[in-house]
Design a protein around this motif. Sequence first.
Motif, PDB file in Angstrom:
ATOM      1  N   PHE A 140     -30.639  34.890  50.996  1.00  0.00           N
ATOM      2  CA  PHE A 140     -30.785  33.624  50.277  1.00  0.00           C
ATOM      3  C   PHE A 140     -29.858  33.541  49.073  1.00  0.00           C
ATOM      4  O   PHE A 140     -29.411  32.445  48.701  1.00  0.00           O
ATOM      5  CB  PHE A 140     -32.249  33.419  49.878  1.00  0.00           C
ATOM      6  N   ARG A 141     -29.529  34.656  48.468  1.00  0.00           N
ATOM      7  CA  ARG A 141     -28.547  34.624  47.379  1.00  0.00           C
ATOM      8  C   ARG A 141     -27.187  34.205  47.920  1.00  0.00           C
ATOM      9  O   ARG A 141     -26.473  33.425  47.290  1.00  0.00           O
ATOM     10  CB  ARG A 141     -28.462  35.995  46.698  1.00  0.00           C
ATOM     11  N   ARG A 142     -26.848  34.749  49.105  1.00  0.00           N
ATOM     12  CA  ARG A 142     -25.567  34.370  49.700  1.00  0.00           C
ATOM     13  C   ARG A 142     -25.583  32.942  50.230  1.00  0.00           C
ATOM     14  O   ARG A 142     -24.568  32.240  50.196  1.00  0.00           O
ATOM     15  CB  ARG A 142     -25.209  35.338  50.819  1.00  0.00           C
ATOM     16  N   ALA A 143     -26.751  32.512  50.705  1.00  0.00           N
ATOM     17  CA  ALA A 143     -26.854  31.145  51.232  1.00  0.00           C
ATOM     18  C   ALA A 143     -26.795  30.117  50.107  1.00  0.00           C
ATOM     19  O   ALA A 143     -26.380  28.970  50.323  1.00  0.00           O
ATOM     20  CB  ALA A 143     -28.150  30.986  52.012  1.00  0.00           C
ATOM     21  N   GLY A 144     -27.206  30.521  48.911  1.00  0.00           N
ATOM     22  CA  GLY A 144     -27.187  29.593  47.791  1.00  0.00           C
ATOM     23  C   GLY A 144     -28.200  28.473  47.936  1.00  0.00           C
ATOM     24  O   GLY A 144     -28.016  27.393  47.366  1.00  0.00           O
ATOM     25  N   THR A 145     -29.261  28.736  48.688  1.00  0.00           N
ATOM     26  CA  THR A 145     -30.258  27.695  48.918  1.00  0.00           C
ATOM     27  C   THR A 145     -31.615  28.331  49.148  1.00  0.00           C
ATOM     28  O   THR A 145     -31.717  29.531  49.437  1.00  0.00           O
ATOM     29  CB  THR A 145     -29.880  26.850  50.149  1.00  0.00           C
ATOM     30  N   ASP A 146     -32.647  27.538  48.996  1.00  0.00           N
ATOM     31  CA  ASP A 146     -33.999  27.977  49.308  1.00  0.00           C
ATOM     32  C   ASP A 146     -34.397  27.450  50.680  1.00  0.00           C
ATOM     33  O   ASP A 146     -33.853  26.449  51.153  1.00  0.00           O
ATOM     34  CB  ASP A 146     -34.997  27.456  48.262  1.00  0.00           C
ATOM     35  N   PRO A 147     -35.359  28.096  51.343  1.00  0.00           N
ATOM     36  CA  PRO A 147     -35.792  27.601  52.655  1.00  0.00           C
ATOM     37  C   PRO A 147     -36.522  26.264  52.520  1.00  0.00           C
ATOM     38  O   PRO A 147     -37.164  25.988  51.502  1.00  0.00           O
ATOM     39  CB  PRO A 147     -36.749  28.697  53.138  1.00  0.00           C
ATOM     40  N   ARG A 148     -36.407  25.471  53.540  1.00  0.00           N
ATOM     41  CA  ARG A 148     -37.115  24.184  53.562  1.00  0.00           C
ATOM     42  C   ARG A 148     -38.386  24.334  54.378  1.00  0.00           C
ATOM     43  O   ARG A 148     -38.348  24.631  55.570  1.00  0.00           O
ATOM     44  CB  ARG A 148     -36.224  23.110  54.173  1.00  0.00           C
ATOM     45  N   PRO A 149     -39.576  24.129  53.775  1.00  0.00           N
ATOM     46  CA  PRO A 149     -40.826  24.331  54.506  1.00  0.00           C
ATOM     47  C   PRO A 149     -41.096  23.284  55.579  1.00  0.00           C
ATOM     48  O   PRO A 149     -41.939  23.494  56.455  1.00  0.00           O
ATOM     49  CB  PRO A 149     -41.894  24.260  53.401  1.00  0.00           C
ATOM     50  N   ASP A 150     -40.371  22.153  55.539  1.00  0.00           N
ATOM     51  CA  ASP A 150     -40.620  21.082  56.514  1.00  0.00           C
ATOM     52  C   ASP A 150     -39.710  21.173  57.741  1.00  0.00           C
ATOM     53  O   ASP A 150     -39.682  20.271  58.571  1.00  0.00           O
ATOM     54  CB  ASP A 150     -40.430  19.720  55.846  1.00  0.00           C
ATOM     55  N   VAL A 151     -38.990  22.284  57.875  1.00  0.00           N
ATOM     56  CA  VAL A 151     -38.045  22.443  58.975  1.00  0.00           C
ATOM     57  C   VAL A 151     -38.784  22.627  60.295  1.00  0.00           C
ATOM     58  O   VAL A 151     -39.824  23.286  60.357  1.00  0.00           O
ATOM     59  CB  VAL A 151     -37.132  23.663  58.708  1.00  0.00           C
ATOM     60  N   GLN A 152     -38.223  22.067  61.358  1.00  0.00           N
ATOM     61  CA  GLN A 152     -38.755  22.290  62.700  1.00  0.00           C
ATOM     62  C   GLN A 152     -38.266  23.655  63.195  1.00  0.00           C
ATOM     63  O   GLN A 152     -37.070  23.914  63.245  1.00  0.00           O
ATOM     64  CB  GLN A 152     -38.263  21.198  63.654  1.00  0.00           C
ATOM     65  N   ILE A 153     -39.202  24.536  63.526  1.00  0.00           N
ATOM     66  CA  ILE A 153     -38.833  25.868  63.995  1.00  0.00           C
ATOM     67  C   ILE A 153     -38.217  25.765  65.393  1.00  0.00           C
ATOM     68  O   ILE A 153     -38.748  25.098  66.282  1.00  0.00           O
ATOM     69  CB  ILE A 153     -40.059  26.797  64.033  1.00  0.00           C
ATOM     70  N   VAL A 154     -37.090  26.457  65.557  1.00  0.00           N
ATOM     71  CA  VAL A 154     -36.398  26.497  66.851  1.00  0.00           C
ATOM     72  C   VAL A 154     -36.451  27.944  67.371  1.00  0.00           C
ATOM     73  O   VAL A 154     -36.050  28.872  66.666  1.00  0.00           O
ATOM     74  CB  VAL A 154     -34.928  26.053  66.709  1.00  0.00           C
ATOM     75  N   LEU A 155     -36.949  28.112  68.582  1.00  0.00           N
ATOM     76  CA  LEU A 155     -37.020  29.447  69.194  1.00  0.00           C
ATOM     77  C   LEU A 155     -36.064  29.495  70.366  1.00  0.00           C
ATOM     78  O   LEU A 155     -36.444  29.388  71.530  1.00  0.00           O
ATOM     79  CB  LEU A 155     -38.463  29.752  69.629  1.00  0.00           C
ATOM     80  N   ALA A 156     -34.775  29.633  70.035  1.00  0.00           N
ATOM     81  CA  ALA A 156     -33.735  29.574  71.059  1.00  0.00           C
ATOM     82  C   ALA A 156     -33.465  30.927  71.697  1.00  0.00           C
ATOM     83  O   ALA A 156     -32.934  31.007  72.801  1.00  0.00           O
ATOM     84  CB  ALA A 156     -32.446  29.022  70.439  1.00  0.00           C
TER      85      ALA A 156
END
Length: 572
Positions: A469-485
């Motif tokens: 997450f430090r490298r991504a420069g962002t926090d996770p979004r809790p409203d994201v649709q989970i994808v199990l690809a």
Amino acid sequence: MDLEKLLTDRLVPAFAAVAGGPVDPVVRRSPRADFQSDAALALARRLGRPPREIAAAVLERAELGDLCAAAEVSGPGFLNLTVADGALAALVGGLAGDERLGVPVSAAPERVVVDYSAPNVAKEMHVGHLRSTVIGDAAVRLLDWLGHRVVRVNHLGDWGTPFGMLIEHLVDLGEAEAGRALSMGDLDRFYRTARWKFDTDEVFRQRSRRRVVALQGGDPRTRELWRLLVEQSERYFLAVYALLDVTLTGVDFRGESAYNDRLAGVVADLDRMGLLTSSDGAECAFPPGFTGRDGAALPLIARKADGGYGYPATDLAALRHRTDELGATRLLYVVGLPQRQHFAMVFAVAEQAGWLRPPARAEHLGFGSILGADGRMLRSRAGDSVKLVTLLEEAVARATELARAKNPGLDAEAAAEIGRAVGIGALKYADLATERTRDHVLDWERMLSLDGNTAPYLQYAYARIRSVFRRAGTDPRPDVQIVLAEPAERALAVELLGFAAVVAETERTLAFHHLAGYLHRLAVTFSAFYERCPVLRATGELRESRLLLADLTARTLRQGLHLLGIRTVERM
């Protein structure tokens, strides 16, 4: 959010319809599918039907269509259940906004007394106190998080005949000098010197015996000197607890002396109920079912022949206080396995007396020993028990050295923080990851390894995710649709949904190796996911989904390690 419970709830009515009564489906994880139930095999003899036929009949009645992509009978009568990807994704997505990660607060909270650590006044804590303190602290953390009203009790050994010689030695030194000696933490030397004087000096021995009488009689000056011994020891104990990072505080101290005024009443009540028998001048209880090798009934000595009281009377008084006055319904005693028979007899007598009656119950959380590399009790080079402070300081020093070797750029403050978290965590995890009743060998190389079932491996897994997450420069979004690809994403989702079930099992058994084993499986599963499913190189909703899976893993690792009393660090 407990996937195992969801499946169980779907199977319970189906099994009940087939069996004509309640049946535990015994749902477990399986290598052949996501989950498996083998309850049909156990029912076969009772119902007089082939287990495959029973399993098929259960499947016909079970409402699994919205939850399972596949449900089939396998082998001699197993039910194999594969959860649908859509259901998995929705359930894991539901964890994102839940600060408890799918673990509910107890629907029936209890008042629980946890009796643990229990060092002796005027003696230093040694390695033998480690397991009681670590296991007890984990029990407190878990039960408190689940909503129970937890009372910590640190049952200090602060009373009895040795205090006559200790107080007399204090008098000989003078309060100021004795205070300095005790405050320096060298309690063992103070105790050994007093013991030597008692064994070699008849005048000192007689003074000590008179002092015991004065102490027990409530002599104000003697009680004042005794209190000085206790207070200095308590300061030392609190310093050890701070280094060990456990939740015990000064308000949790409750020594044997706290029950002194209750002992005569306990014995009188047992006698009035006809539970005591005179044996060689002592007043003894003989609870049924306890016999020696010769077949003779074993006594629990309530009052000794000399009129004094021992541990049984004190433990009965403490138990009575905990049920009658504190209102506890679950009493946990975190004490080594050698005391198993003692506590079983105390509980049996308390039940006979009516002091321990449903819903109240008492449990002895016995544990094995910590052994050295030679397989024997861990000892110092001089042959003495290893001091707990020495062990803790060595753990921190070794972990700090390891942190500097792995990351030479760490400043002194960061290295010290990591060294303490990793060193103390390694000691605790090695204890809690071992089945409680087994002995375990203190092996520094294994405990501090960044590979395998160790605290450093789990702490590193957490730090690795935080670096993403430090490298991504962002926090996770809790409203994201989970994808199990990918299969690795799916495997991680299933593992994340297992946290609630393992917490429930650990609450029931207080066998913390279940929770430790789960956290290790989760970290291993995440490692496979991280290698096979690029996170930062992914794009769009797939990237956001993988970031959320990573965040849920970090949160679960952090919460699980916290319940074990182990800190996480942001960098390693």
